[in-house]
Each structure stands twice: as C-alpha cells, then as structure tokens.
Design a protein around this motif. Structure first.
Motif, PDB file in Angstrom:
ATOM      1  N   GLY A   1       5.484   3.193 -31.535  1.00 51.68           N
ATOM      2  CA  GLY A   1       7.025   3.734 -31.154  1.00 51.68           C
ATOM      3  C   GLY A   1       7.116   2.455 -30.225  1.00 51.68           C
ATOM      4  O   GLY A   1       7.730   3.096 -29.100  1.00 51.68           O
ATOM      5  N   GLY A   2       7.033   1.425 -30.756  1.00 54.00           N
ATOM      6  CA  GLY A   2       7.400   0.221 -29.640  1.00 54.00           C
ATOM      7  C   GLY A   2       6.475  -0.441 -28.484  1.00 54.00           C
ATOM      8  O   GLY A   2       7.330  -1.266 -27.625  1.00 54.00           O
ATOM      9  N   VAL A   3       5.315   0.093 -28.087  1.00 59.10           N
ATOM     10  CA  VAL A   3       5.236   0.045 -27.685  1.00 59.10           C
ATOM     11  C   VAL A   3       3.720  -0.634 -27.257  1.00 59.10           C
ATOM     12  O   VAL A   3       3.366   0.276 -27.814  1.00 59.10           O
ATOM     13  CB  VAL A   3       5.000   0.281 -25.773  1.00 59.10           C
ATOM     14  CG1 VAL A   3       6.439   0.665 -25.308  1.00 59.10           C
ATOM     15  CG2 VAL A   3       4.978   2.292 -25.989  1.00 59.10           C
ATOM     16  N   VAL A   4       3.046  -0.970 -26.255  1.00 65.78           N
ATOM     17  CA  VAL A   4       1.414  -1.541 -26.664  1.00 65.78           C
ATOM     18  C   VAL A   4       1.174  -0.085 -25.856  1.00 65.78           C
ATOM     19  O   VAL A   4       0.917   0.743 -25.032  1.00 65.78           O
ATOM     20  CB  VAL A   4       1.098  -2.077 -25.255  1.00 65.78           C
ATOM     21  CG1 VAL A   4      -0.625  -2.388 -25.718  1.00 65.78           C
ATOM     22  CG2 VAL A   4       1.373  -3.896 -26.371  1.00 65.78           C
ATOM     23  N   ARG A   5      -0.362   0.969 -26.438  1.00 67.05           N
ATOM     24  CA  ARG A   5      -0.393   2.175 -26.210  1.00 67.05           C
ATOM     25  C   ARG A   5      -2.311   1.492 -25.560  1.00 67.05           C
ATOM     26  O   ARG A   5      -3.257   2.453 -24.573  1.00 67.05           O
ATOM     27  CB  ARG A   5      -0.817   3.140 -27.042  1.00 67.05           C
ATOM     28  CG  ARG A   5       0.108   3.736 -27.678  1.00 67.05           C
ATOM     29  CD  ARG A   5       0.736   4.667 -27.193  1.00 67.05           C
ATOM     30  NE  ARG A   5       1.929   4.637 -27.672  1.00 67.05           N
ATOM     31  CZ  ARG A   5       3.219   5.485 -27.011  1.00 67.05           C
ATOM     32  NH1 ARG A   5       2.897   5.795 -25.634  1.00 67.05           N
ATOM     33  NH2 ARG A   5       4.070   5.966 -27.668  1.00 67.05           N
ATOM     34  N   SER A   6      -3.321   0.368 -26.451  1.00 65.31           N
ATOM     35  CA  SER A   6      -4.501   0.210 -25.910  1.00 65.31           C
ATOM     36  C   SER A   6      -4.846  -0.809 -26.666  1.00 65.31           C
ATOM     37  O   SER A   6      -4.049  -1.816 -26.938  1.00 65.31           O
ATOM     38  CB  SER A   6      -5.169   1.677 -26.446  1.00 65.31           C
ATOM     39  OG  SER A   6      -5.331   1.144 -27.997  1.00 65.31           O
ATOM     40  N   VAL A   7      -6.238  -1.168 -26.005  1.00 66.29           N
ATOM     41  CA  VAL A   7      -6.936  -2.544 -26.194  1.00 66.29           C
ATOM     42  C   VAL A   7      -7.980  -2.400 -26.580  1.00 66.29           C
ATOM     43  O   VAL A   7      -9.239  -1.546 -25.776  1.00 66.29           O
ATOM     44  CB  VAL A   7      -6.790  -3.240 -24.586  1.00 66.29           C
ATOM     45  CG1 VAL A   7      -6.810  -2.646 -23.656  1.00 66.29           C
ATOM     46  CG2 VAL A   7      -7.282  -4.699 -24.712  1.00 66.29           C
ATOM     47  N   VAL A   8      -8.436  -3.452 -27.618  1.00 60.42           N
ATOM     48  CA  VAL A   8      -9.740  -2.801 -28.308  1.00 60.42           C
ATOM     49  C   VAL A   8     -10.294  -4.503 -27.745  1.00 60.42           C
ATOM     50  O   VAL A   8     -10.298  -5.595 -27.942  1.00 60.42           O
ATOM     51  CB  VAL A   8      -9.482  -2.727 -30.289  1.00 60.42           C
ATOM     52  CG1 VAL A   8     -10.732  -2.829 -30.517  1.00 60.42           C
ATOM     53  CG2 VAL A   8      -8.713  -2.467 -29.992  1.00 60.42           C
ATOM     54  N   PHE A   9     -12.083  -4.056 -27.264  1.00 59.60           N
ATOM     55  CA  PHE A   9     -12.525  -5.606 -26.690  1.00 59.60           C
ATOM     56  C   PHE A   9     -14.173  -4.623 -27.400  1.00 59.60           C
ATOM     57  O   PHE A   9     -14.030  -3.789 -27.808  1.00 59.60           O
ATOM     58  CB  PHE A   9     -12.430  -5.495 -25.538  1.00 59.60           C
ATOM     59  CG  PHE A   9     -13.165  -4.004 -24.504  1.00 59.60           C
ATOM     60  CD1 PHE A   9     -12.007  -2.629 -24.031  1.00 59.60           C
ATOM     61  CD2 PHE A   9     -14.509  -4.235 -23.944  1.00 59.60           C
ATOM     62  CE1 PHE A   9     -12.646  -1.896 -23.551  1.00 59.60           C
ATOM     63  CE2 PHE A   9     -14.439  -3.011 -23.076  1.00 59.60           C
ATOM     64  CZ  PHE A   9     -14.409  -1.949 -22.965  1.00 59.60           C
ATOM     65  N   ARG A  10     -14.574  -6.028 -27.519  1.00 57.08           N
ATOM     66  CA  ARG A  10     -16.270  -5.514 -28.212  1.00 57.08           C
ATOM     67  C   ARG A  10     -16.576  -6.047 -26.537  1.00 57.08           C
ATOM     68  O   ARG A  10     -17.056  -7.609 -25.598  1.00 57.08           O
ATOM     69  CB  ARG A  10     -16.165  -6.603 -28.809  1.00 57.08           C
ATOM     70  CG  ARG A  10     -17.711  -6.959 -29.307  1.00 57.08           C
ATOM     71  CD  ARG A  10     -18.147  -7.989 -30.579  1.00 57.08           C
ATOM     72  NE  ARG A  10     -17.013  -9.073 -30.447  1.00 57.08           N
ATOM     73  CZ  ARG A  10     -16.378  -9.596 -31.596  1.00 57.08           C
ATOM     74  NH1 ARG A  10     -16.379  -8.998 -32.928  1.00 57.08           N
ATOM     75  NH2 ARG A  10     -16.112 -11.206 -31.716  1.00 57.08           N
ATOM     76  N   SER A  11     -18.001  -5.348 -26.120  1.00 56.95           N
ATOM     77  CA  SER A  11     -19.259  -5.887 -25.516  1.00 56.95           C
ATOM     78  C   SER A  11     -20.717  -5.661 -25.229  1.00 56.95           C
ATOM     79  O   SER A  11     -20.869  -4.084 -26.458  1.00 56.95           O
ATOM     80  CB  SER A  11     -18.764  -4.293 -23.974  1.00 56.95           C
ATOM     81  OG  SER A  11     -19.546  -4.714 -22.899  1.00 56.95           O
ATOM     82  N   GLY A  12     -21.387  -6.382 -25.335  1.00 57.92           N
ATOM     83  CA  GLY A  12     -22.423  -5.907 -26.168  1.00 57.92           C
ATOM     84  C   GLY A  12     -22.920  -5.558 -26.951  1.00 57.92           C
ATOM     85  O   GLY A  12     -23.924  -4.671 -27.623  1.00 57.92           O
ATOM     86  N   GLY A  13     -21.829  -6.136 -28.274  1.00 61.77           N
ATOM     87  CA  GLY A  13     -21.954  -6.292 -29.779  1.00 61.77           C
ATOM     88  C   GLY A  13     -21.007  -4.749 -30.666  1.00 61.77           C
ATOM     89  O   GLY A  13     -21.049  -4.453 -31.566  1.00 61.77           O
ATOM     90  N   GLN A  14     -20.682  -4.325 -29.342  1.00 56.63           N
ATOM     91  CA  GLN A  14     -20.003  -2.653 -29.565  1.00 56.63           C
ATOM     92  C   GLN A  14     -18.494  -3.038 -29.417  1.00 56.63           C
ATOM     93  O   GLN A  14     -17.863  -3.581 -28.266  1.00 56.63           O
ATOM     94  CB  GLN A  14     -20.447  -1.302 -29.469  1.00 56.63           C
ATOM     95  CG  GLN A  14     -21.943  -0.683 -29.650  1.00 56.63           C
ATOM     96  CD  GLN A  14     -21.760   0.592 -29.007  1.00 56.63           C
ATOM     97  OE1 GLN A  14     -23.164   0.675 -28.061  1.00 56.63           O
ATOM     98  NE2 GLN A  14     -21.557   1.701 -29.566  1.00 56.63           N
ATOM     99  N   GLU A  15     -17.865  -2.069 -29.672  1.00 56.59           N
ATOM    100  CA  GLU A  15     -16.087  -1.852 -29.839  1.00 56.59           C
ATOM    101  C   GLU A  15     -16.156  -0.490 -28.861  1.00 56.59           C
ATOM    102  O   GLU A  15     -16.142  -0.068 -28.820  1.00 56.59           O
ATOM    103  CB  GLU A  15     -15.312  -2.087 -31.172  1.00 56.59           C
ATOM    104  CG  GLU A  15     -15.641  -3.379 -31.748  1.00 56.59           C
ATOM    105  CD  GLU A  15     -14.449  -3.741 -33.114  1.00 56.59           C
ATOM    106  OE1 GLU A  15     -13.560  -2.704 -33.676  1.00 56.59           O
ATOM    107  OE2 GLU A  15     -14.579  -4.611 -33.801  1.00 56.59           O
TER     108      GLU A  15
END
Ligand SMILES: Cc1cc2nc3c(=O)[nH]c(=O)nc-3n(C[C@H](O)[C@H](O)[C@H](O)COP(=O)(O)OP(=O)(O)OC[C@H]3O[C@@H](n4cnc5c(N)ncnc54)[C@H](O)[C@@H]3O)c2cc1C
Ligand code: SF4
Length: 485
Positions: free
Chosen positions: A240-254
C-alpha cells in the motif's frame, strides 16, 4: 564480547511490531536516534545491526574493530578497495576523527560552477545542526575557521597544538590555514582521554577519539531502544505504498519485524543493496557511488622541524579549495600531517625537517559507478578509475604548493603516491528535489515510500573534498527533527 543492557536476540523479537526500526548503528543511525529519542512520536525503537557489539577493550584485545572484513560482504569490480566497518557503531570505530565542515560552495556546485549537482539545502540551513553535532562529539577546533566556514558558536573544545610548520603558515595565511578540527579530544571528557598524538587513530589506545562506545551509549541504552546485533538486514517488505516490515538473517535463520517508521543507515554500499533486493528501485538507486581522490606529498624543509603538534593531523589549508576552476577541476583540501609518513630524513640535523601533506580532491559522481546486485543477491560494486575532474584538481593543487608554502623554507617538494582510497563511500542513494534524479527528498525521506528515511553518506549528491562524517551527523539530526518534532 561486550553486551548492552538494551540488547535483544532475534528469536525474541521475531514477528513483533516496533514504532521505529533502525537499520545499522553507525554515524547516520546514531545521530538520527540521538535526536529522535527526544520526540514522543519515535516510540519503541529496534536497532538491527549486522555486526557484533565490541567494546574498546574487546577491540584492543585482538587489535580489530570487527571480525567481519568489509571485502567479504560485497563483490568488488571497481578499482578501489571500499573501506568500512561492519559492527556496532559502524564507522565511528575505525574513523580517524577528522571533522571539517563542508565548504559553503560544496552545496551549490551546479549553480556556481555548472558542475555536478546542487544540494537541496545550503550551508546556512545546515549550520545550526553542525554546531549540535560538534557538541555531541566535543570537537576541538580553531574558531578562526569561521572566516571560511561561518559558525554561530565556538568549537566545544580548544584547538590542538599546531606543529611548527602549521603555526608559521597560520600566521602567514590567517584566512586560509587553520588548526585541524577533530573529534580527537584536546581535553579529557567524562568518557574519553585526551589525545596524546600516538598516531594510530583507527584503534586509539587511549580512547581519545569519539566513537559510539564512548559517545552514543545514552542513545543505544535508552529505555525505549532495543538493539539486536548479528542481524543482517536482507530486504524491506512494502504494501500500500509504505514499508511494512524488514527481513533479516541471524544465526543462519531468517526473521521479520514490523514497524511504522524505517530508518535505513547501512552505509553507501549496503543501503542500496537492501533497496534493490526489495525491488525498491525507483530513481537512481545504487548509482553515483563515489569518494574523494587523494595523493600524498612530502615537503623537505630547510631549518624547520616538524612533528611537535598535539595530534596526528594538525593543519588544514583552503588555498586550493575554491575558484572558477571548479567548473573543470575539483576542490582540493590540504591536510598537514604531524606523523612521519615517509620516515625521518637521514641527513644529520635534518631528521624532522619533513612535512607530509595529503591533498584530497573532490570528484564528480558518475552514474556508471554503482552498487548493483550479484546473481546471488549480494551487493556488487562496479565502476572505473577516478575522473578527470579529480585528477586535474590534484595536479592544480600540487602546482599551487610553492605559493601556499611560501612562508616556509622549502628545499624541495616530492609527489609521493596516490592513495588507494579515502575510505569515504558516498552517494549511492542521492538526495534531491526531482524524484527522477534522486532517491530521497531534502528531508532524506524516500520520494515514494514516505515512512522510509535514508541516513548516512549514501544520500550525498556530490562529493566535497572534506571528510564526510560530521556532515552525516548534522544531516541526521536535521532529518530527525524535521520528521518528528
Ligand atoms: C579507516 C577509516 C577512516 C575514516 N576516517 C574518517 C575521518 O577521519 N573523518 C570522517 O569524517 N570520516 C572518516 N571515515 C568515514 C566514516 O567512517 C564514514 O563516513 C561514516 O561511517 C559513514 O556513516 P554511515 O552512517 O553512512 O555508515 P556507517 O557508519 O558505516 O554505518 C553503517 C552501519 O550499518 C551496518 N550495516 C551495514 N549493512 C547492514 C545490513 N545489511 N544489516 C544491518 N546492518 C548493516 C554497519 O555494521 C554499520 O553499523 C573513515 C572511514 C574509515 C574506514
Ligand atoms: S593521535 Fe593517538 S591519542 Fe590521538 S586519537 Fe589518534 S591514536 Fe588516539
């Protein structure tokens, strides 16, 4: 390894919502948060940092700021070794703490000289924020610099002691030669010792230079803040034209976390890579990665000793900085070194009669120098050698040296080497008023995604010959206040 009382683990925050999510913990993010935490709208903050938290003692114990080598984080197909720190505090760890402001003309290169771009604000607009950033870092400096870089407040700390050559040039050229402004403390602060000129500032033995560890802990340990180290941000998710979430990796997991406001401060290589991986490629995303060009010169003196100043670099000269020449060749800033870069002289009685000078020249950003994605989604840097604008600026400044140094007894001047890098990656998410030519607006907000702010040197539209980090700090305070006050 050090820890923060605000530290959280990836598994504990997965799927949660934060009012503000900050990516990276270097200059851009740290100074943005410093201001943002004064405003209620900032709410609960999560900082996602790829590297570890390492105290000064941790770093000193193994002689490294971080265990993540910068070159292991991206593919380099350009001629430069781009240099940065992946770790809590980012570039505050490895920097040398040279803090000149940008020159007023740097913000108006196109209107004044028909080259490069104008910035969407000018020096006068940034000036009060320069004062605030200087206060936060307790900058030591020479108030006479106000003649070139106007200032509304004195420097927080007195200037360092100039070397004898610098003191002579300052007397002879009071409008152009100044004692170096620096975040290497002249006087001890509550958290920093005084700089004692032992000349290895990348990891200062006495903790004299400003770092996140000794200067921003109130920010990162604020009760509203959670810091998740070891979290490599991969992408942003929009809806909807905005950022909702951020995906990151830590210890091999997303994992992913949700938020209302997102602050992207992952440096000028990794910030554009995150946007490109997210499919956020409107405008010149990744284009125009640049830095200044530097050469080193040795001036052999006759009867004047050097190396008696109180810090590693003691003088700055603006004699080759500005003029009509900037339509075709770059501004050059001359750094006068209080360290024996080329050794002592062998002649009896002349050991210290040598003056190393670094000439740093602005270059014009080119869109062909860029951050793109490799087939596996990693950041990949492509680009060419420095441009004619920078090379001609260096030649011109070198030719001006006999005149600039005329108050010193000079035996001869030797051009010694080209510096492989200035360690100042900039400009891959440039700011500007035209969404077709800029990724973020004058307030550093993304032109299309209005809940995304980009901080750090990635937003610079042009280069300047001056070191970037004080300007990053001032701009981050300005961006946070205009958004959240
Ligand atoms: C050796 C050296 C000396 C320097 N000396 C000076 C100097 O004297 N004066 C000066 O003005 N400047 C100096 N600099 C430059 C200065 O470090 C940079 O200008 C400054 O750090 C840029 O700020 P930034 O916020 O853009 O990036 P950074 O300060 O580098 O911050 C980026 C942050 O993002 C994190 N990060 C990156 N990718 C991700 C990801 N995918 N997910 C999560 N986190 C991520 C990093 O770990 C880091 O914490 C020097 C740099 C080096 C390397
Ligand atoms: S000159 Fe020495 S004491 Fe001063 S900041 Fe650099 S390393 Fe630290």
């Amino acid at each position: 390894m050090a820890s923060l009382r605000t530290q959280v683990r990836a598994a504990d925050i997965a799927g949660r919502h934060f009012d503000t999510v900050v990516i990276g913990s270097g200059f851009g993010s740290g100074f943005f948060l410093h201001e943002a935490l004064r405003h209620a709208r900032t709410g609960r903050v999560l900082v996602l940092e790829w590297g570890d938290i390492r105290s000064h003692a941790d770093q000193w114990a193994d002689g490294r700021q971080t265990h993540i080598a910068p070159e292991s984080t991206y593919a380099n197909e350009s001629p430069r070794p781009w240099n940065f720190t992946i770790g809590f505090g980012g570039g505050t760890n490895c920097w040398f703490a040279q803090t000149p402001r940008f020159h007023p003309t740097d913000f108006r290169l196109r209107s004044l000289y028909g080259a490069g771009r104008d910035w969407p604000f000018d020096y006068a607009e940034l000036e009060p924020f320069y004062c605030e950033a200087e206060d936060i870092m307790a900058i030591s400096g020479d108030d006479a610099m106000g003649r070139v870089l106007p200032r509304s407040k004195p420097f927080p700390q007195p200037p360092h002691i100039p070397s004898t050559p610098d003191a002579r040039l300052k007397r002879a050229r009071p409008e152009q030669h100044f004692v170096m402004p620096t975040a290497r403390a002249r006087q001890a602060t509550d958290t920093r010792g005084p700089c004692c000129a032992n000349l290895r500032c990348s990891l200062c033995p006495v903790d004299a230079k400003f770092t996140a560890n000794n200067g921003l802990m109130d920010v990162f340990q604020h009760p509203s803040v959670s810091v998740c180290p070891g979290a490599e941000v991969l992408s942003l998710e929009t809806q909807g034209g905005v950022v909702r979430s951020v995906v990151f990796r830590s210890g091999g997991q997303e994992y992913s976390v949700n938020g209302d406001l997102f602050v992207l401060g992952a440096n000028a290589i990794h910030s554009p890579a995150i946007l490109l991986r997210s499919g956020i490629d409107r405008g010149p995303v990744g284009k125009g990665l640049h830095e200044a060009y530097g050469i080193e010169v040795e001036v052999l003196l006759d009867g004047v000793d050097n190396f008696d100043g109180s810090t590693i670099t003691t003088g700055l000269d603006y004699g080759a900085y500005d003029g009509a020449f900037r339509s075709t060749s770059g501004a050059a800033l001359l750094y006068f070194e209080n360290r024996w870069k080329f050794g002592f002289r062998p002649e009896p009685g002349k050991w210290r009669q040598t003056l190393p000078i670094v000439i740093v020249v602005e270059d014009l950003p080119r869109d062909s120098d860029a951050v793109v994605l490799a087939a596996d989604g990693r950041a990949r840097v492509v680009g060419k050698e420095p441009g004619r604008y920078a090379l001609d600026g260096a030649d011109r400044a070198f030719e001006q040296l006999p005149e600039i140094l005329s108050a010193l007894p000079v035996e001869r001047i030797e051009r010694r080497l080209v510096r492989p890098t200035e360690s100042h990656l900039q400009g891959s998410l440039r700011m500007g008023t035209d969404p077709a030519d800029a990724v973020v607006d004058a307030g550093q907000v993304h032109h299309a995604l209005r809940n995304l702010v980009v901080v750090g040197s990635s937003v610079f539209p042009t280069c300047s010959a001056s070191n970037p980090s004080l300007t990053v700090g001032a701009m981050s305070i300005r961006a946070a206040r205009s958004l959240l006050a």
